[in-house]
Write a protein that holds these residues in place. Structure first.
Motif, PDB file in Angstrom:
ATOM      1  N   LEU A 251      -3.194 -40.419 -12.550  1.00  0.00           N
ATOM      2  CA  LEU A 251      -2.295 -39.360 -12.095  1.00  0.00           C
ATOM      3  C   LEU A 251      -1.156 -39.153 -13.085  1.00  0.00           C
ATOM      4  O   LEU A 251      -0.720 -38.013 -13.311  1.00  0.00           O
ATOM      5  CB  LEU A 251      -1.738 -39.702 -10.714  1.00  0.00           C
ATOM      6  N   ARG A 252      -0.695 -40.234 -13.696  1.00  0.00           N
ATOM      7  CA  ARG A 252       0.351 -40.111 -14.707  1.00  0.00           C
ATOM      8  C   ARG A 252      -0.175 -39.353 -15.926  1.00  0.00           C
ATOM      9  O   ARG A 252       0.515 -38.502 -16.497  1.00  0.00           O
ATOM     10  CB  ARG A 252       0.829 -41.508 -15.121  1.00  0.00           C
ATOM     11  N   ASN A 253      -1.409 -39.670 -16.323  1.00  0.00           N
ATOM     12  CA  ASN A 253      -2.019 -38.948 -17.447  1.00  0.00           C
ATOM     13  C   ASN A 253      -2.155 -37.468 -17.140  1.00  0.00           C
ATOM     14  O   ASN A 253      -1.884 -36.605 -17.991  1.00  0.00           O
ATOM     15  CB  ASN A 253      -3.399 -39.537 -17.752  1.00  0.00           C
ATOM     16  N   LEU A 254      -2.575 -37.163 -15.936  1.00  0.00           N
ATOM     17  CA  LEU A 254      -2.735 -35.764 -15.549  1.00  0.00           C
ATOM     18  C   LEU A 254      -1.391 -35.056 -15.514  1.00  0.00           C
ATOM     19  O   LEU A 254      -1.276 -33.887 -15.918  1.00  0.00           O
ATOM     20  CB  LEU A 254      -3.418 -35.684 -14.180  1.00  0.00           C
ATOM     21  N   HIS A 255      -0.369 -35.739 -15.065  1.00  0.00           N
ATOM     22  CA  HIS A 255       0.976 -35.161 -15.030  1.00  0.00           C
ATOM     23  C   HIS A 255       1.433 -34.768 -16.436  1.00  0.00           C
ATOM     24  O   HIS A 255       2.020 -33.698 -16.634  1.00  0.00           O
ATOM     25  CB  HIS A 255       1.943 -36.167 -14.422  1.00  0.00           C
ATOM     26  N   GLU A 256       1.138 -35.614 -17.407  1.00  0.00           N
ATOM     27  CA  GLU A 256       1.525 -35.304 -18.785  1.00  0.00           C
ATOM     28  C   GLU A 256       0.719 -34.132 -19.338  1.00  0.00           C
ATOM     29  O   GLU A 256       1.242 -33.312 -20.110  1.00  0.00           O
ATOM     30  CB  GLU A 256       1.336 -36.551 -19.648  1.00  0.00           C
ATOM     31  N   LYS A 257      -0.540 -34.037 -18.966  1.00  0.00           N
ATOM     32  CA  LYS A 257      -1.365 -32.918 -19.432  1.00  0.00           C
ATOM     33  C   LYS A 257      -0.915 -31.585 -18.828  1.00  0.00           C
ATOM     34  O   LYS A 257      -1.173 -30.521 -19.400  1.00  0.00           O
ATOM     35  CB  LYS A 257      -2.822 -33.169 -19.075  1.00  0.00           C
ATOM     36  N   LEU A 258      -0.244 -31.656 -17.681  1.00  0.00           N
ATOM     37  CA  LEU A 258       0.204 -30.439 -17.012  1.00  0.00           C
ATOM     38  C   LEU A 258       1.583 -29.993 -17.487  1.00  0.00           C
ATOM     39  O   LEU A 258       2.203 -29.129 -16.855  1.00  0.00           O
ATOM     40  CB  LEU A 258       0.237 -30.651 -15.491  1.00  0.00           C
ATOM     41  N   ALA A 259       2.081 -30.546 -18.593  1.00  0.00           N
ATOM     42  CA  ALA A 259       3.407 -30.166 -19.101  1.00  0.00           C
ATOM     43  C   ALA A 259       3.530 -28.667 -19.360  1.00  0.00           C
ATOM     44  O   ALA A 259       4.553 -28.051 -19.000  1.00  0.00           O
ATOM     45  CB  ALA A 259       3.726 -30.966 -20.361  1.00  0.00           C
ATOM     46  N   PRO A 260       2.530 -28.003 -19.963  1.00  0.00           N
ATOM     47  CA  PRO A 260       2.655 -26.544 -20.154  1.00  0.00           C
ATOM     48  C   PRO A 260       2.766 -25.787 -18.834  1.00  0.00           C
ATOM     49  O   PRO A 260       3.525 -24.816 -18.738  1.00  0.00           O
ATOM     50  CB  PRO A 260       1.360 -26.184 -20.890  1.00  0.00           C
ATOM     51  N   ILE A 285      -8.837 -29.011 -16.777  1.00  0.00           N
ATOM     52  CA  ILE A 285      -7.760 -29.521 -15.928  1.00  0.00           C
ATOM     53  C   ILE A 285      -8.193 -29.539 -14.462  1.00  0.00           C
ATOM     54  O   ILE A 285      -7.896 -30.490 -13.728  1.00  0.00           O
ATOM     55  CB  ILE A 285      -6.494 -28.669 -16.105  1.00  0.00           C
ATOM     56  N   GLN A 286      -8.905 -28.522 -14.023  1.00  0.00           N
ATOM     57  CA  GLN A 286      -9.377 -28.494 -12.644  1.00  0.00           C
ATOM     58  C   GLN A 286     -10.324 -29.653 -12.365  1.00  0.00           C
ATOM     59  O   GLN A 286     -10.297 -30.257 -11.290  1.00  0.00           O
ATOM     60  CB  GLN A 286     -10.082 -27.170 -12.350  1.00  0.00           C
ATOM     61  N   THR A 287     -11.151 -29.988 -13.340  1.00  0.00           N
ATOM     62  CA  THR A 287     -12.049 -31.139 -13.184  1.00  0.00           C
ATOM     63  C   THR A 287     -11.253 -32.432 -13.034  1.00  0.00           C
ATOM     64  O   THR A 287     -11.588 -33.291 -12.205  1.00  0.00           O
ATOM     65  CB  THR A 287     -12.992 -31.252 -14.395  1.00  0.00           C
ATOM     66  N   ALA A 288     -10.195 -32.578 -13.822  1.00  0.00           N
ATOM     67  CA  ALA A 288      -9.356 -33.770 -13.718  1.00  0.00           C
ATOM     68  C   ALA A 288      -8.676 -33.849 -12.356  1.00  0.00           C
ATOM     69  O   ALA A 288      -8.554 -34.938 -11.771  1.00  0.00           O
ATOM     70  CB  ALA A 288      -8.310 -33.775 -14.838  1.00  0.00           C
ATOM     71  N   ILE A 289      -8.234 -32.718 -11.832  1.00  0.00           N
ATOM     72  CA  ILE A 289      -7.625 -32.693 -10.502  1.00  0.00           C
ATOM     73  C   ILE A 289      -8.652 -33.064  -9.435  1.00  0.00           C
ATOM     74  O   ILE A 289      -8.360 -33.808  -8.492  1.00  0.00           O
ATOM     75  CB  ILE A 289      -7.014 -31.303 -10.216  1.00  0.00           C
ATOM     76  N   ASP A 290      -9.874 -32.566  -9.587  1.00  0.00           N
ATOM     77  CA  ASP A 290     -10.936 -32.900  -8.637  1.00  0.00           C
ATOM     78  C   ASP A 290     -11.269 -34.389  -8.687  1.00  0.00           C
ATOM     79  O   ASP A 290     -11.546 -35.004  -7.651  1.00  0.00           O
ATOM     80  CB  ASP A 290     -12.192 -32.081  -8.938  1.00  0.00           C
ATOM     81  N   PHE A 291     -11.234 -34.962  -9.879  1.00  0.00           N
ATOM     82  CA  PHE A 291     -11.506 -36.395 -10.000  1.00  0.00           C
ATOM     83  C   PHE A 291     -10.434 -37.215  -9.279  1.00  0.00           C
ATOM     84  O   PHE A 291     -10.739 -38.241  -8.669  1.00  0.00           O
ATOM     85  CB  PHE A 291     -11.565 -36.795 -11.478  1.00  0.00           C
ATOM     86  N   GLN A 292      -9.193 -36.754  -9.361  1.00  0.00           N
ATOM     87  CA  GLN A 292      -8.129 -37.452  -8.647  1.00  0.00           C
ATOM     88  C   GLN A 292      -8.355 -37.397  -7.140  1.00  0.00           C
ATOM     89  O   GLN A 292      -8.095 -38.374  -6.425  1.00  0.00           O
ATOM     90  CB  GLN A 292      -6.774 -36.853  -8.993  1.00  0.00           C
ATOM     91  N   ALA A 293      -8.834 -36.269  -6.656  1.00  0.00           N
ATOM     92  CA  ALA A 293      -9.147 -36.156  -5.233  1.00  0.00           C
ATOM     93  C   ALA A 293     -10.259 -37.126  -4.839  1.00  0.00           C
ATOM     94  O   ALA A 293     -10.218 -37.745  -3.768  1.00  0.00           O
ATOM     95  CB  ALA A 293      -9.548 -34.721  -4.896  1.00  0.00           C
ATOM     96  N   LYS A 294     -11.242 -37.297  -5.726  1.00  0.00           N
ATOM     97  CA  LYS A 294     -12.334 -38.240  -5.453  1.00  0.00           C
ATOM     98  C   LYS A 294     -11.815 -39.675  -5.445  1.00  0.00           C
ATOM     99  O   LYS A 294     -12.259 -40.506  -4.646  1.00  0.00           O
ATOM    100  CB  LYS A 294     -13.438 -38.078  -6.488  1.00  0.00           C
ATOM    101  N   ARG A 295     -10.873 -39.978  -6.344  1.00  0.00           N
ATOM    102  CA  ARG A 295     -10.315 -41.331  -6.375  1.00  0.00           C
ATOM    103  C   ARG A 295      -9.540 -41.623  -5.091  1.00  0.00           C
ATOM    104  O   ARG A 295      -9.654 -42.718  -4.531  1.00  0.00           O
ATOM    105  CB  ARG A 295      -9.392 -41.498  -7.589  1.00  0.00           C
ATOM    106  N   LEU A 296      -8.754 -40.667  -4.646  1.00  0.00           N
ATOM    107  CA  LEU A 296      -8.002 -40.864  -3.411  1.00  0.00           C
ATOM    108  C   LEU A 296      -8.947 -41.018  -2.224  1.00  0.00           C
ATOM    109  O   LEU A 296      -8.734 -41.865  -1.346  1.00  0.00           O
ATOM    110  CB  LEU A 296      -7.046 -39.687  -3.182  1.00  0.00           C
ATOM    111  N   ASN A 297     -10.000 -40.222  -2.192  1.00  0.00           N
ATOM    112  CA  ASN A 297     -10.960 -40.331  -1.108  1.00  0.00           C
ATOM    113  C   ASN A 297     -11.657 -41.692  -1.130  1.00  0.00           C
ATOM    114  O   ASN A 297     -11.898 -42.302  -0.072  1.00  0.00           O
ATOM    115  CB  ASN A 297     -12.004 -39.220  -1.217  1.00  0.00           C
ATOM    116  N   ALA A 298     -11.957 -42.212  -2.327  1.00  0.00           N
ATOM    117  CA  ALA A 298     -12.588 -43.530  -2.438  1.00  0.00           C
ATOM    118  C   ALA A 298     -11.649 -44.627  -1.939  1.00  0.00           C
ATOM    119  O   ALA A 298     -12.079 -45.563  -1.250  1.00  0.00           O
ATOM    120  CB  ALA A 298     -12.989 -43.798  -3.884  1.00  0.00           C
ATOM    121  N   PHE A 299     -10.356 -44.514  -2.270  1.00  0.00           N
ATOM    122  CA  PHE A 299      -9.398 -45.497  -1.773  1.00  0.00           C
ATOM    123  C   PHE A 299      -9.303 -45.450  -0.252  1.00  0.00           C
ATOM    124  O   PHE A 299      -9.280 -46.492   0.416  1.00  0.00           O
ATOM    125  CB  PHE A 299      -8.013 -45.261  -2.380  1.00  0.00           C
ATOM    126  N   MET A 300      -9.252 -44.256   0.315  1.00  0.00           N
ATOM    127  CA  MET A 300      -9.156 -44.132   1.763  1.00  0.00           C
ATOM    128  C   MET A 300     -10.409 -44.695   2.439  1.00  0.00           C
ATOM    129  O   MET A 300     -10.315 -45.352   3.488  1.00  0.00           O
ATOM    130  CB  MET A 300      -8.941 -42.668   2.135  1.00  0.00           C
TER     131      MET A 300
END
Length: 350
Positions: A251-260, A285-300
């Motif tokens: 999520l930190r990596n994605l935050h940095e990529k979203l600087a623009p 970027i949308q793929t990276a956001i979707d991957f984060q959603a999958k990670r959160l779902n896996a944790f839950m």
């Protein structure tokens, strides 16, 4: 006269050390006057009182563990889902503003939405990043350790040597766009899936080091040639702590990529930067956001799986566990009558 004589003896300094013998004789005489049924009844009452006290302690422990695990699950899930939802909304507004098919009204609404959400997003992600390490430790204590029912309390352990943290993931250049949590069936019931040695994980060519069909993945240093025999580090997907560390890092990596995108939201009147302006960049970027959603779902999924393990482990035991002698016989073959592994009275030293 006899009573006076006995009182004198008990009060005499010379026979005072033998007073306990007189009291024991009185108690023994009292027991001799009781029937066998009365004695057995007293023993049974004491036995069932002990069992009831034990069950109350187990129920209290189960309630405490479940409450701690639930609170940890809610805290982690809420903070990550809030940041990720705001990321998705900001990215959607940014994409709408750059969409040639959108009309002026749609672009105006996108700009207004981005401006309103930017402050909330920056505050939410800052709070998450500040508490990320603490959330990982809470996941370890209240989910991983609380559901490790196979650990022997008599076993001497040292503080964990688990090296995984965000710094190590950065050093090893963890690939957030490739490694996703996966769960394979484990018969061991442990927090981590049984696995082979990790010593050879970094000795193979990078193109062959894909996710193995197990619930773990070995990550290697950027320079594999300089990696020693133990150069790889293992991420166990059955570990809540490991999942939180990876989610935090990605999520930190994605935050940095979203600087623009964040810069555009702060100054929507300016022309968007060339980075992220093409459709290909936005799809990535949308793929990276979707991957984060999958990670959160896996944790839950993992957290609820472990919490269900708490419920199953502390469930009420059978009637056989309350019958004298029978309970001992059951315990010889399995631990069905003990929801948690307890320290034995006598510990055999090898």
């Amino acid at each position: 006269m006899a009573q006076d004589k006995e009182a004198a003896l008990t009060q005499s300094p010379t026979v005072r050390p033998l007073r306990w013998l007189t009291q024991f004789d009185r108690g023994f005489t009292l027991v001799k006057g009781l029937s066998l049924v009365t004695v057995l009844s007293s023993l049974l009452v004491g036995y069932f009182q002990y069992l009831n006290s034990y069950r109350e302690k187990v129920s209290a422990q189960a309630k405490e563990n479940m409450q701690a695990a639930t609170k940890t699950f809610d805290d982690i899930s809420t903070k990550f889902s809030q940041v990720q939802a705001l990321q998705q909304q900001l990215f959607a507004d940014y994409s709408t503003a750059l969409d040639d098919r959108a009309d002026d009204d749609e672009r105006a609404l996108a700009v207004k939405s981005a401006q309103d959400n930017l402050k909330d997003y920056e505050s939410a992600q800052r709070a998450l990043f500040e508490t990320g390490e603490l959330m990982a430790r809470n996941a370890q204590m209240y989910i991983d350790w609380a559901t490790n029912f196979s650990r022997d309390p008599a076993e001497r352990i040292t503080p964990t040597s688990d090296p995984l943290d965000r710094t190590l993931l950065r050093t090893y250049d963890f690939d957030c766009e490739h490694h996703l949590p996966q769960f394979m069936t484990s018969t061991a019931g442990a927090a981590t899936t049984p696995r082979g040695s990790a010593e050879d994980a970094c000795s193979v060519d990078a193109q062959y080091n894909w996710d193995p069909p197990h619930s773990y993945v070995d990550i290697c240093p950027k320079n594999r040639e300089k990696a020693g025999s133990n150069g790889s580090v293992t991420i166990h997907w059955f570990s809540a702590k490991h999942q939180v560390v990876v989610m935090h890092y990605c999520l930190r990596n994605l935050h940095e990529k979203l600087a623009p995108m964040r810069s555009w939201a702060a100054h929507p009147e300016a022309k968007p930067a060339s980075k992220m302006s093409t459709q290909t960049d936005r799809d990535r970027i949308q793929t990276a956001i979707d991957f984060q959603a999958k990670r959160l779902n896996a944790f839950m999924n993992l957290a609820t799986f472990h919490m269900d393990g708490i419920r199953e482990t502390y469930r009420p035991d059978s009637f056989a566990c309350h019958v004298p002698v029978v309970t001992s016989m059951v315990g010889l073959f399995n631990d069905a009558c003990t929801p948690i592994k307890t320290t034995p009275i006598i510990v055999l030293r090898r």
